[in-house]
Design an enzyme around this catalytic site. Structure first.
Site, PDB file in Angstrom:
ATOM      1  N   GLU A 153       1.422  -2.546 -16.856  1.00 13.95           N
ATOM      2  CA  GLU A 153      -0.017  -2.264 -16.691  1.00 13.95           C
ATOM      3  C   GLU A 153      -0.181  -1.730 -15.282  1.00 13.95           C
ATOM      4  O   GLU A 153      -0.056  -2.491 -14.317  1.00 13.95           O
ATOM      5  CB  GLU A 153      -0.853  -3.544 -16.836  1.00 13.95           C
ATOM      6  CG  GLU A 153      -0.693  -4.261 -18.142  1.00 13.95           C
ATOM      7  CD  GLU A 153      -1.282  -3.508 -19.313  1.00 13.95           C
ATOM      8  OE1 GLU A 153      -1.936  -2.465 -19.098  1.00 13.95           O
ATOM      9  OE2 GLU A 153      -1.069  -3.958 -20.439  1.00 13.95           O
ATOM     10  N   GLU A 212      -5.543   6.437  -6.632  1.00 19.36           N
ATOM     11  CA  GLU A 212      -6.187   5.131  -6.768  1.00 19.36           C
ATOM     12  C   GLU A 212      -6.408   4.550  -5.367  1.00 19.36           C
ATOM     13  O   GLU A 212      -5.453   4.361  -4.620  1.00 19.36           O
ATOM     14  CB  GLU A 212      -5.287   4.213  -7.599  1.00 19.36           C
ATOM     15  CG  GLU A 212      -5.935   2.884  -7.911  1.00 19.36           C
ATOM     16  CD  GLU A 212      -5.069   2.027  -8.826  1.00 19.36           C
ATOM     17  OE1 GLU A 212      -3.853   1.924  -8.575  1.00 19.36           O
ATOM     18  OE2 GLU A 212      -5.624   1.449  -9.783  1.00 19.36           O
ATOM     19  N   CYS A 248      -8.002  -2.493 -11.680  1.00 20.09           N
ATOM     20  CA  CYS A 248      -7.221  -1.346 -12.150  1.00 20.09           C
ATOM     21  C   CYS A 248      -8.065  -0.432 -13.031  1.00 20.09           C
ATOM     22  O   CYS A 248      -7.819   0.767 -13.081  1.00 20.09           O
ATOM     23  CB  CYS A 248      -5.962  -1.808 -12.859  1.00 20.09           C
ATOM     24  SG  CYS A 248      -6.268  -3.067 -14.087  1.00 20.09           S
ATOM     25  N   LYS A 299       6.229 -14.388 -10.955  1.00 20.33           N
ATOM     26  CA  LYS A 299       6.247 -14.053  -9.530  1.00 20.33           C
ATOM     27  C   LYS A 299       4.853 -13.556  -9.157  1.00 20.33           C
ATOM     28  O   LYS A 299       4.486 -12.421  -9.444  1.00 20.33           O
ATOM     29  CB  LYS A 299       7.284 -12.950  -9.286  1.00 20.33           C
ATOM     30  CG  LYS A 299       7.910 -12.938  -7.896  1.00 20.33           C
ATOM     31  CD  LYS A 299       6.953 -12.729  -6.748  1.00 20.33           C
ATOM     32  CE  LYS A 299       6.646 -11.291  -6.450  1.00 20.33           C
ATOM     33  NZ  LYS A 299       5.679 -11.134  -5.315  1.00 20.33           N
TER      34      LYS A 299
HETATM   35  P1  NAP Z   1       2.412  -3.717  -6.122  1.00 24.78           P
HETATM   36  O1  NAP Z   1       3.048  -3.413  -4.835  1.00 24.78           O
HETATM   37  O2  NAP Z   1       2.731  -2.917  -7.303  1.00 24.78           O
HETATM   38  O3  NAP Z   1       2.694  -5.268  -6.407  1.00 24.78           O
HETATM   39  C1  NAP Z   1       2.512  -5.903  -7.665  1.00 24.78           C
HETATM   40  C2  NAP Z   1       3.525  -7.030  -7.777  1.00 24.78           C
HETATM   41  O4  NAP Z   1       4.856  -6.503  -7.737  1.00 24.78           O
HETATM   42  C3  NAP Z   1       3.467  -8.022  -6.629  1.00 24.78           C
HETATM   43  O5  NAP Z   1       3.787  -9.318  -7.114  1.00 24.78           O
HETATM   44  C4  NAP Z   1       4.551  -7.505  -5.714  1.00 24.78           C
HETATM   45  O6  NAP Z   1       5.031  -8.467  -4.809  1.00 24.78           O
HETATM   46  C5  NAP Z   1       5.602  -7.117  -6.704  1.00 24.78           C
HETATM   47  N1  NAP Z   1       6.575  -6.171  -6.196  1.00 24.78           N
HETATM   48  C6  NAP Z   1       6.542  -5.408  -5.069  1.00 24.78           C
HETATM   49  N2  NAP Z   1       7.650  -4.645  -4.968  1.00 24.78           N
HETATM   50  C7  NAP Z   1       8.403  -4.920  -6.052  1.00 24.78           C
HETATM   51  C8  NAP Z   1       9.654  -4.433  -6.542  1.00 24.78           C
HETATM   52  N3  NAP Z   1      10.342  -3.512  -5.885  1.00 24.78           N
HETATM   53  N4  NAP Z   1      10.121  -4.932  -7.702  1.00 24.78           N
HETATM   54  C9  NAP Z   1       9.437  -5.854  -8.399  1.00 24.78           C
HETATM   55  N5  NAP Z   1       8.246  -6.360  -7.981  1.00 24.78           N
HETATM   56  C10 NAP Z   1       7.728  -5.887  -6.835  1.00 24.78           C
HETATM   57  O7  NAP Z   1       0.887  -3.673  -5.969  1.00 24.78           O
HETATM   58  P2  NAP Z   1       0.079  -4.276  -4.734  1.00 24.78           P
HETATM   59  O8  NAP Z   1       0.781  -4.299  -3.443  1.00 24.78           O
HETATM   60  O9  NAP Z   1      -0.408  -5.545  -5.258  1.00 24.78           O
HETATM   61  O10 NAP Z   1      -1.036  -3.179  -4.600  1.00 24.78           O
HETATM   62  C11 NAP Z   1      -0.720  -1.851  -4.186  1.00 24.78           C
HETATM   63  C12 NAP Z   1      -1.497  -0.878  -5.021  1.00 24.78           C
HETATM   64  O11 NAP Z   1      -1.191  -1.084  -6.409  1.00 24.78           O
HETATM   65  C13 NAP Z   1      -2.995  -1.062  -4.973  1.00 24.78           C
HETATM   66  O12 NAP Z   1      -3.585  -0.512  -3.863  1.00 24.78           O
HETATM   67  C14 NAP Z   1      -3.391  -0.416  -6.256  1.00 24.78           C
HETATM   68  O13 NAP Z   1      -3.416   0.967  -6.137  1.00 24.78           O
HETATM   69  C15 NAP Z   1      -2.315  -0.818  -7.199  1.00 24.78           C
HETATM   70  N6  NAP Z   1      -2.650  -1.999  -7.994  1.00 24.78           N
HETATM   71  C16 NAP Z   1      -2.880  -1.845  -9.302  1.00 24.78           C
HETATM   72  C17 NAP Z   1      -3.204  -2.942 -10.067  1.00 24.78           C
HETATM   73  C18 NAP Z   1      -3.453  -2.840 -11.510  1.00 24.78           C
HETATM   74  O14 NAP Z   1      -3.852  -3.820 -12.121  1.00 24.78           O
HETATM   75  N7  NAP Z   1      -3.222  -1.722 -12.129  1.00 24.78           N
HETATM   76  C19 NAP Z   1      -3.311  -4.189  -9.490  1.00 24.78           C
HETATM   77  C20 NAP Z   1      -3.056  -4.325  -8.136  1.00 24.78           C
HETATM   78  C21 NAP Z   1      -2.702  -3.225  -7.408  1.00 24.78           C
HETATM   79  P3  NAP Z   1       4.341  -8.545  -3.333  1.00 24.78           P
HETATM   80  O15 NAP Z   1       2.916  -8.844  -3.551  1.00 24.78           O
HETATM   81  O16 NAP Z   1       5.071  -9.643  -2.696  1.00 24.78           O
HETATM   82  O17 NAP Z   1       4.583  -7.200  -2.708  1.00 24.78           O
END
Ligand code: NAP
Ligand code: MG
Length: 502
Positions: A274, A405, A308, A200
């Site tokens: 991660e 973050e 990250c 996904k």
């Molecule tokens: P996220 O909301 O954690 O999303 C990561 C993945 O999970 C996406 O594919 C997302 O889908 C999916 N997802 C969202 N809600 C979910 C749920 N309830 N159950 C299962 N999967 C779900 O992260 P983001 O929106 O990409 O970024 C938000 C923040 O996360 C960033 O600002 C940053 O702080 C952090 N982040 C961290 C990393 C890392 O590598 N550690 C990478 C990216 C972001 P959708 O995209 O469709 O919502």
């Protein structure tokens, strides 16, 4: 800082243009199919806000179809494949990714905003390498022969050994910051060990996952071994909660990581996470400044800070603090902002309006809390989602810019004194993903590396990864490790077999 350059339309490859011109479906059981709901959603170019193309809007019903296809493949033809066959398939996929590297890099750049040059040199090259690194593992996954005593049966003889078996159907949920690369942290390791996968991708960056599925199918992937469901968070939630999924590998926010843990409870599926970070870059007064100033600047600016492992807290020995941070601010402000397809771009746009608002919100909060911007602090231009590289000093450890973050080109810096050392400040975070130490003293470098609670520590470098090095977080940065031999463990069960010989 230079002005935003107009998107260089002419540099888009014809193959990318043609690919974008058609709508994109879900990849389930080797077939391209519409979402059960018939719905689609649009994905945009963050440098312009323009729509690139539309993709199928997958939901719970589609996840269920994909999981069934993955289960059928896992129990069917795929289970009969020899390690050498899996090795050849993964190696071929790696070669095909190299062959399509420019095209994949452009798609990633258009969908995410990152530099196409960097995407090709870093993201896509590494994706190909990961497929080939894990191709090699397929034929080298071994159990052990173990001498056993069975103390309550004195005088008996036994033959005991272990087998390594695939876990089953694996769900992979990835974010938008390194869309294809985060998929490649999971898919090759899962497949080399004989699992099947439902991927996904993030809603902001669904494109390269779909192109990867085409490339894998052309390379001879059996039906159902790899499936892609594009959709929103609810599709990820359905995958994480699905009773016939045996493992979830997730990269993203710590907040969603905790939801994954809750969702996984139903069938106690295996989970690797991660998550986020607030990684320190520790600079001692004896550091090589010609290396450390540009190194720490790119340590927080790489991928526009949407990394990250981004080195977002610079901790500098007090006697060089002002000089050092002025150097970092100068290096940051010399960065050229522009669209990812322009080869002269250093810092591209953030991925979306949501992230733009979020990052600007953090900067405003930091400034009103009392931080001072040595450079940056604002949005850049009014087209696309650009933020000026921002260096904040006079920051207290209680400020949200210090603790949380931000995921943008923003760094905070604080001094430490030599007597106390950097250890307490470096570890003053709920995260523990990465750190870097900048010094010319070898002992100090390695002692500090041991003191920092983080899964990866770089010395005189930041963001230097390798397929063979385990990657993951301490504390709230995650569970388990990806990459290297550690990922083979994360995608296999150990089975102990003990035989009574007499
Ligand atoms: P996220 O909301 O954690 O999303 C990561 C993945 O999970 C996406 O594919 C997302 O889908 C999916 N997802 C969202 N809600 C979910 C749920 N309830 N159950 C299962 N999967 C779900 O992260 P983001 O929106 O990409 O970024 C938000 C923040 O996360 C960033 O600002 C940053 O702080 C952090 N982040 C961290 C990393 C890392 O590598 N550690 C990478 C990216 C972001 P959708 O995209 O469709 O919502
Ligand atoms: Mg997009």
């Amino acid at each position: 800082m230079t002005e935003i350059l107009s998107p260089p339309e002419t540099s888009v490859l014809p193959s990318v243009r043609d690919w974008l011109a058609r709508p994109h479906q879900l990849f389930i059981g080797g077939q391209w199919v519409d979402a059960a709901s018939g719905q689609t959603f649009e994905t945009r170019d963050p440098a312009t806000g323009q729509v690139l193309t539309s993709v199928a809007h997958g939901g719970a019903e589609d996840v269920d179809r994909a999981v069934r296809a993955a289960r059928k493949a896992f129990e069917g033809e795929w289970s009969l494949w020899t390690p050498a066959q899996r090795q050849r398939l993964l190696f071929r996929i790696g070669e095909a990714i190299y062959d399509h590297a420019e095209e994949l890099a452009q798609l990633e750049s258009l969908d995410n905003g990152k530099s196409a040059g960097v995407a090709q040199a870093v993201d896509i090259t590494w994706v190909a390498e990961l497929f080939q690194y894990y191709a090699g593992w397929a034929t080298k996954i071994e159990g052990r022969t173990i001498p056993v005593s069975v103390p309550w049966a004195p005088g008996t003889k036994w033959h005991a050994y272990t087998l390594r078996e695939p876990i089953g159907v694996c769900g992979a949920i990835v974010p938008w910051n390194f869309p294809l690369l985060m998929a490649a942290f999971k898919v090759p390791a899962a497949l080399t060990t004989g699992n099947t996968v439902v991927l996904k991708p993030a809603e902001d960056t669904p494109l390269t996952a779909l192109r990867l599925a085409e490339i894998m199918a052309d390379a001879g992937l059996p039906d159902g071994v790899f499936n892609v469901i594009t959709g929103y968070g609810d599709a990820g939630a359905a995958l994480a909660a699905h009773d016939d999924v045996d493992k979830i590998a997730f990269t993203g926010s710590t907040e969603v990581g905790k939801l994954i843990v809750d969702a996984a409870k139903g069938n106690l599926k295996k989970v690797t996470l991660e998550l986020g970070g607030k990684s320190p870059q520790v600079v001692f007064a004896d550091a090589d400044l010609d290396l450390a100033i540009p190194g720490t600047a790119s340590g927080f600016l790489f991928n526009h800070g949407q990394t990250c492992t981004s080195g977002t807290r610079i901790l500098v020995e007090d006697k060089i603090f002002d000089e050092f941070m002025q150097g970092v601010a100068d290096a940051a402000s010399a960065s050229r902002l522009g669209p990812g397809l322009d080869p002269s771009t250093d810092v591209g746009p953030l991925v979306s309006q949501v992230q733009l608002d979020r990052v600007l919100g953090y900067i405003d909060q930091g400034l009103s809390d009392g931080a001072r911007a040595l450079t940056g602090g604002r949005r850049h231009g009014d087209t696309g989602y650009f933020v000026e590289p921002t260096v904040l000093v006079d920051v207290d450890a209680s400020f949200s810019v210090y603790r949380e973050e931000i995921f943008g080109p923003v760094v905070v810096a604080t001094p430490f004194n030599a007597e106390q050392g950097p250890q307490a400040a470096a570890n003053d975070t709920p995260y523990g993903l990465a750190a870097s130490v900048w010094t010319t003293d070898v002992s100090k470098a390695h002692l500090t590396a041991r003191q920092v609670k983080a899964g990866t520590v770089w010395i005189n470098a930041h963001n230097a990864f390798d397929a063979a090095l385990p990657f993951g977080g301490y504390k709230q940065s995650g569970w388990g490790r990806e990459l290297g031999a550690a990922a083979i463990d994360a995608y296999t069960e150990h089975k102990s077999i003990n035989t009574f010989l007499g």
